[in-house]
Design a protein around this motif. Structure first.
Motif, short mmCIF file in Angstrom:
data_model
loop_
_atom_site.label_atom_id
_atom_site.label_comp_id
_atom_site.label_asym_id
_atom_site.label_seq_id
_atom_site.Cartn_x
_atom_site.Cartn_y
_atom_site.Cartn_z
N PRO A 141 0.63 -1.15 0.02
CA PRO A 141 -0.07 -0.09 0.19
C PRO A 141 0.89 1.24 0.06
CG PRO A 141 -0.37 -1.32 1.88
CD PRO A 141 0.91 -2.03 1.25
N ILE A 142 0.43 2.50 -0.69
CA ILE A 142 0.93 3.54 -0.72
C ILE A 142 0.03 4.74 -0.99
CG2 ILE A 142 1.13 3.13 -3.49
CD1 ILE A 142 3.98 4.60 -3.28
N SER A 143 0.19 5.84 -0.50
CA SER A 143 -0.59 6.86 -0.43
C SER A 143 -0.41 7.60 -1.85
CB SER A 143 -0.32 8.01 0.46
OG SER A 143 -0.81 7.42 1.85
N ARG A 144 -1.66 8.14 -2.72
CA ARG A 144 -1.54 8.73 -3.84
C ARG A 144 -2.66 9.75 -3.78
NH1 ARG A 144 3.16 7.60 -6.06
NH2 ARG A 144 3.30 5.39 -6.83
N PRO A 145 -2.61 10.80 -4.75
CA PRO A 145 -3.84 11.69 -4.61
C PRO A 145 -4.63 11.24 -5.86
CG PRO A 145 -1.80 12.53 -6.14
CD PRO A 145 -1.30 11.16 -5.28
N GLY A 146 -6.05 11.23 -5.47
CA GLY A 146 -7.07 10.95 -6.40
C GLY A 146 -7.91 11.96 -6.77
N ALA A 147 -8.96 11.86 -7.34
CA ALA A 147 -9.79 12.83 -7.79
C ALA A 147 -10.47 13.59 -6.85
CB ALA A 147 -10.97 12.25 -9.04
N MET A 148 -10.66 12.94 -5.59
CA MET A 148 -11.57 13.47 -4.46
C MET A 148 -10.74 13.66 -3.34
SD MET A 148 -15.21 12.33 -5.62
CE MET A 148 -16.12 13.06 -4.25
N GLY A 149 -9.35 13.51 -3.59
CA GLY A 149 -8.35 13.59 -2.34
C GLY A 149 -7.50 12.59 -2.23
N LEU A 150 -6.92 12.38 -0.91
CA LEU A 150 -5.96 11.23 -0.66
C LEU A 150 -6.45 9.99 -0.71
CD1 LEU A 150 -2.67 11.21 -0.22
CD2 LEU A 150 -3.27 11.45 2.29
N MET A 151 -5.78 9.07 -1.27
CA MET A 151 -6.13 7.63 -1.42
C MET A 151 -4.96 6.70 -0.94
SD MET A 151 -7.73 7.28 -4.88
CE MET A 151 -6.36 7.36 -5.93
N GLU A 152 -5.16 5.28 -0.17
CA GLU A 152 -4.03 4.47 0.01
C GLU A 152 -4.62 3.46 -0.93
OE1 GLU A 152 -1.20 3.25 2.43
OE2 GLU A 152 -2.34 5.14 2.30
N SER A 153 -3.57 2.96 -1.80
CA SER A 153 -3.59 2.35 -2.89
C SER A 153 -2.68 1.09 -2.97
CB SER A 153 -3.43 2.92 -4.10
OG SER A 153 -4.26 4.08 -4.38
N VAL A 154 -3.25 0.10 -3.58
CA VAL A 154 -2.47 -1.19 -4.06
C VAL A 154 -2.37 -1.26 -5.74
CG1 VAL A 154 -2.39 -2.22 -1.87
CG2 VAL A 154 -4.00 -2.85 -3.39
N TYR A 155 -1.38 -1.76 -6.27
CA TYR A 155 -1.25 -1.75 -7.63
C TYR A 155 -1.10 -3.42 -7.95
CZ TYR A 155 -0.73 3.10 -7.99
OH TYR A 155 -0.93 4.39 -7.88
N LEU A 156 -1.82 -3.76 -9.05
CA LEU A 156 -1.72 -5.27 -9.75
C LEU A 156 -1.79 -5.02 -11.26
CD1 LEU A 156 -5.01 -6.63 -9.57
CD2 LEU A 156 -4.43 -5.14 -7.57
N ARG A 157 -1.48 -6.29 -11.66
CA ARG A 157 -1.71 -6.23 -13.37
C ARG A 157 -2.81 -7.39 -13.62
NH1 ARG A 157 1.42 -2.57 -16.11
NH2 ARG A 157 3.00 -2.22 -14.68
N ASP A 158 -3.74 -7.20 -14.58
CA ASP A 158 -4.53 -7.99 -15.11
C ASP A 158 -4.19 -9.18 -16.12
OD1 ASP A 158 -4.77 -6.80 -17.53
OD2 ASP A 158 -6.61 -6.05 -17.43
N PRO A 159 -4.74 -9.67 -16.62
CA PRO A 159 -4.23 -11.01 -17.46
C PRO A 159 -3.58 -10.36 -18.69
CG PRO A 159 -6.45 -11.79 -16.81
CD PRO A 159 -6.25 -10.41 -16.38
#
Length: 129
Positions: free
Chosen positions: A98-116
């Protein structure tokens, strides 16, 4: 002119069946079939992802249609720690977070992955301030 919202996006994929399985099983989206029964889409809330299988795109289409060119962010109702546990149980590796990132409506906590198709998928919760 004023734009209200986005209705849908289109992803070009190598294998519609594999894509539907991933988005349904891992991300909990519903798979739908367009009238006529030849094309599928993914429904998440009030948003839709229309799917084009590479080589069978429908006109009009983007100038360049290639699998893996997408970079999508989804806001999860599920708390991020539970999202992470679910991804682990599905055998889906987390690329970052998890990492903090800016979103369209404020600060987000996010994880990143890949689809097929190697599209980058960001799963996020907005941070309550």
């Amino acid at each position: 002119m004023k734009i209200d919202r986005m209705d849908h996006i289109v992803l070009t994929v190598r294998d519609v069946t594999a894509t539907c399985e991933f988005y349904q099983h891992v991300l909990g989206m519903e798979v739908g079939i367009f009238a006529g029964g030849t094309r599928k889409y993914l429904q998440c809330g009030k948003n839709r992802i229309n799917l084009f299988e590479q080589g069978s795109e429908v006109e009009p289409k983007a100038a360049v249609t290639v699998p893996g060119a997408g970079d999508l962010c989804f806001i999860a109702e599920t708390p991020l720690p539970e999202v992470i546990k679910h991804l682990e149980s599905c055998g889906v590796p987390i690329e970052l977070g998890p990492i903090s990132r800016p979103g369209a409506m404020g600060l987000m906590e996010s994880v990143y992955l890949r689809d097929p198709d190697n599209n980058l998928i960001e799963l996020s919760n907005y941070v309550e301030l």
